[in-house]
Design a protein around this motif. Structure first.
Motif, PDB file in Angstrom:
ATOM      1  N   MET A 192      -0.912  -6.446   6.299  1.00 53.27           N
ATOM      2  CA  MET A 192      -1.881  -6.063   7.315  1.00 53.27           C
ATOM      3  C   MET A 192      -1.576  -4.653   7.822  1.00 53.27           C
ATOM      4  SD  MET A 192      -2.378  -9.552   9.588  1.00 53.27           S
ATOM      5  CE  MET A 192      -3.079 -11.033   8.814  1.00 53.27           C
ATOM      6  N   ILE A 193      -2.615  -3.845   7.942  1.00 52.51           N
ATOM      7  CA  ILE A 193      -2.513  -2.512   8.539  1.00 52.51           C
ATOM      8  C   ILE A 193      -3.460  -2.481   9.718  1.00 52.51           C
ATOM      9  CG2 ILE A 193      -2.702  -0.030   8.176  1.00 52.51           C
ATOM     10  CD1 ILE A 193      -2.246  -0.496   5.215  1.00 52.51           C
ATOM     11  N   VAL A 210       0.865  -1.183   0.000  1.00 59.38           N
ATOM     12  CA  VAL A 210       0.000   0.000   0.000  1.00 59.38           C
ATOM     13  C   VAL A 210       0.899   1.230   0.000  1.00 59.38           C
ATOM     14  CG1 VAL A 210      -1.782   1.292   1.251  1.00 59.38           C
ATOM     15  CG2 VAL A 210      -1.804  -1.209   1.273  1.00 59.38           C
ATOM     16  N   ALA A 211       0.582   2.195  -0.860  1.00 62.59           N
ATOM     17  CA  ALA A 211       1.365   3.428  -0.916  1.00 62.59           C
ATOM     18  C   ALA A 211       0.437   4.625  -0.798  1.00 62.59           C
ATOM     19  CB  ALA A 211       2.157   3.504  -2.221  1.00 62.59           C
ATOM     20  N   LEU A 212       0.799   5.555   0.067  1.00 64.36           N
ATOM     21  CA  LEU A 212       0.071   6.806   0.231  1.00 64.36           C
ATOM     22  C   LEU A 212       0.995   7.942  -0.187  1.00 64.36           C
ATOM     23  CD1 LEU A 212      -1.432   4.762   2.110  1.00 64.36           C
ATOM     24  CD2 LEU A 212      -1.945   6.679   3.609  1.00 64.36           C
ATOM     25  N   SER A 213       0.497   8.792  -1.077  1.00 62.82           N
ATOM     26  CA  SER A 213       1.298   9.905  -1.579  1.00 62.82           C
ATOM     27  C   SER A 213       0.576  11.222  -1.341  1.00 62.82           C
ATOM     28  CB  SER A 213       1.581   9.715  -3.078  1.00 62.82           C
ATOM     29  OG  SER A 213       2.311  10.795  -3.593  1.00 62.82           O
ATOM     30  N   GLU A 254       3.890  -6.937   4.872  1.00 63.14           N
ATOM     31  CA  GLU A 254       4.308  -6.246   6.085  1.00 63.14           C
ATOM     32  C   GLU A 254       3.139  -6.078   7.046  1.00 63.14           C
ATOM     33  OE1 GLU A 254       7.639  -2.883   6.596  1.00 63.14           O
ATOM     34  OE2 GLU A 254       5.901  -2.219   5.456  1.00 63.14           O
ATOM     35  N   PHE A 255       3.450  -6.114   8.342  1.00 56.23           N
ATOM     36  CA  PHE A 255       2.462  -5.800   9.378  1.00 56.23           C
ATOM     37  C   PHE A 255       2.761  -4.388   9.856  1.00 56.23           C
ATOM     38  CE2 PHE A 255      -0.498  -8.033  12.457  1.00 56.23           C
ATOM     39  CZ  PHE A 255      -0.958  -6.879  13.043  1.00 56.23           C
ATOM     40  N   CYS A 256       1.910  -3.452   9.456  1.00 54.66           N
ATOM     41  CA  CYS A 256       2.111  -2.035   9.751  1.00 54.66           C
ATOM     42  C   CYS A 256       1.059  -1.578  10.748  1.00 54.66           C
ATOM     43  CB  CYS A 256       2.009  -1.216   8.467  1.00 54.66           C
ATOM     44  SG  CYS A 256       2.194   0.565   8.688  1.00 54.66           S
ATOM     45  N   GLU A 259       2.700  10.723   3.665  1.00 59.63           N
ATOM     46  CA  GLU A 259       3.498   9.908   2.746  1.00 59.63           C
ATOM     47  C   GLU A 259       3.862   8.614   3.458  1.00 59.63           C
ATOM     48  OE1 GLU A 259       4.622  10.648  -0.369  1.00 59.63           O
ATOM     49  OE2 GLU A 259       4.006  12.762  -0.537  1.00 59.63           O
ATOM     50  N   LEU A 260       3.545   7.469   2.829  1.00 56.47           N
ATOM     51  CA  LEU A 260       3.806   6.196   3.501  1.00 56.47           C
ATOM     52  C   LEU A 260       3.853   5.065   2.488  1.00 56.47           C
ATOM     53  CD1 LEU A 260       4.014   4.623   6.227  1.00 56.47           C
ATOM     54  CD2 LEU A 260       1.530   4.337   6.087  1.00 56.47           C
ATOM     55  N   ALA A 261       4.766   4.125   2.699  1.00 58.01           N
ATOM     56  CA  ALA A 261       4.836   2.907   1.896  1.00 58.01           C
ATOM     57  C   ALA A 261       4.777   1.703   2.823  1.00 58.01           C
ATOM     58  CB  ALA A 261       6.107   2.875   1.067  1.00 58.01           C
ATOM     59  N   VAL A 262       3.782   0.851   2.627  1.00 56.19           N
ATOM     60  CA  VAL A 262       3.661  -0.409   3.354  1.00 56.19           C
ATOM     61  C   VAL A 262       4.028  -1.515   2.381  1.00 56.19           C
ATOM     62  CG1 VAL A 262       2.133  -1.941   4.654  1.00 56.19           C
ATOM     63  CG2 VAL A 262       1.815   0.543   4.783  1.00 56.19           C
TER      64      VAL A 262
END
Length: 351
Positions: A187-188, A4-7, A30-32, A23-26
């Motif tokens: 997983m988030i 998952v990417a948030l821009s 990954e378990f974020c 801004e985030l890259a999962v």
């Protein structure tokens, strides 16, 4: 399995902005964990990824797909909520397979997927029961099973353990960690409980007022916080944060009764500081500079709350079974090598 990417993600309600350019890259698998105090925007951000909240600005991607404007059903996500939201008139098996049934999947496929999920979650003996015959932890496992049968690219958890008692929370943390290992899924997970975050996460995202304060592995955030907020939030008990001033031989900390000698401070260290000390880095000594206000005796470890006259409280970790009683007078000694230095004005870490 997708990342998952948030821009530059933004969320506004009218003129009020609640998410500020995240801004985030999962990474895939990954378990974020999103963590932060109530009202920091963590659940709002999760619901934006799910498509349950409209994104005002920026882009959300799942895998290679831009899903910013996509319908929730088209995003390839499954969400587990704080409330179980089970149908009371349906059995466990019917609850788990209901989404597939509504989408027209064959009965044999539904039975196979429900069976596989119940194996993973150890629910086989409960498949014919209705929710009222289950414990809180079992109901939450059914809700997770309902997500598993959908075969999503990304699992989203919104404070799923908040309704459980302390013992069940620990059990379910273990179950969710095991589930992540077995499925290898992305997983988030949203929680306000930083202990939950530390025990579950590959990556923690610390949020405050709709902004990302720091991102990193749990122990990296614990050992190397970027600012006062992260330093005070990550760790249980929290880091002691104490006003101080720079002096020739180190730092003067009134709450500790004087100067902590430090051989060398960074050249850009300002005169006005806040120093951080973990509870395990302060030792109790003979003396009468501080008064014990309360002791949390947990067996092999105790957390001692004390303060000097007119100064803020400190928490000290003590090993062993000796317990300091309320009202006792003690001295304190800080480990100079364990000091964290922060700019008192900006709150930023001084390295």
């Amino acid at each position: 399995m997708s990342g998952v990417a948030l821009s530059n993600v933004i969320k506004k309600y009218g003129e009020t902005q609640v998410i500020h350019g995240v801004e985030l890259a999962v990474e895939p698998g990954e378990f974020c964990v999103f963590v932060g105090p109530s009202g920091c925007g963590k659940s709002t951000l999760l619901r934006m990824i799910a498509g349950l909240e409209e994104t005002t600005g920026g882009q959300i991607s799942i895998g290679a797909r831009d899903v910013t404007k996509a319908d929730p059903s088209q995003r390839g996500v499954a969400m587990v909520f704080q409330t179980y939201a089970l149908y009371p008139h349906m059995t466990v098996a019917e609850n788990m397979g209901f989404g597939l049934k509504m989408n027209g999947h064959p009965k044999a496929e539904i039975t196979e997927k429900v069976g596989r999920a119940s194996d993973i979650l150890r629910l086989n003996e409960y498949l014919t029961r209705k929710p009222k015959a289950l414990s809180g932890g079992q109901r939450q496992r059914v809700a997770i099973g309902r997500a598993i049968v959908r075969g999503p690219e990304v699992f989203l958890f919104d404070e799923p353990l908040s309704n459980l008692d302390a013992e069940l929370r620990v059990e379910m943390r273990v179950e969710i960690a095991r589930l992540h290992r077995e499925l290898g899924a992305t997983m988030i997970y949203v929680t306000h409980d930083q202990v939950e975050a530390m025990t579950l996460a590959d990556k923690i995202v610390v949020l405050r007022a709709g902004r990302v304060e720091q991102v990193g592995a749990p122990l990296d955030l614990y050992r190397d916080p970027d600012n006062l907020f992260v330093a005070g939030f990550i760790g249980s008990p929290a880091m002691n944060l104490l006003p101080a001033t720079r002096v020739k031989d180190g730092v003067n900390v009134p709450a500790l009764g004087g100067i902590i000698t430090a051989e060398q401070l960074p050249g850009h260290t300002p005169d006005k500081l806040v120093i951080g000390l973990r509870p395990q880095d302060i030792a109790i000594t003979e003396g009468d500079s501080h008064t014990v206000e309360m002791t949390e005796a947990l067996g092999g470890v105790s957390f001692i709350h004390c303060a000097a006259p007119g100064q803020q409280k400190l928490v000290i970790e003590a090993r062993g079974t000796h317990v300091e009683r309320p009202g006792a007078k003690v001295g304190l000694r800080a480990d100079a090598d364990a000091l964290y230095l922060f700019n008192a004005d900006s709150g930023l870490r001084i390295r």
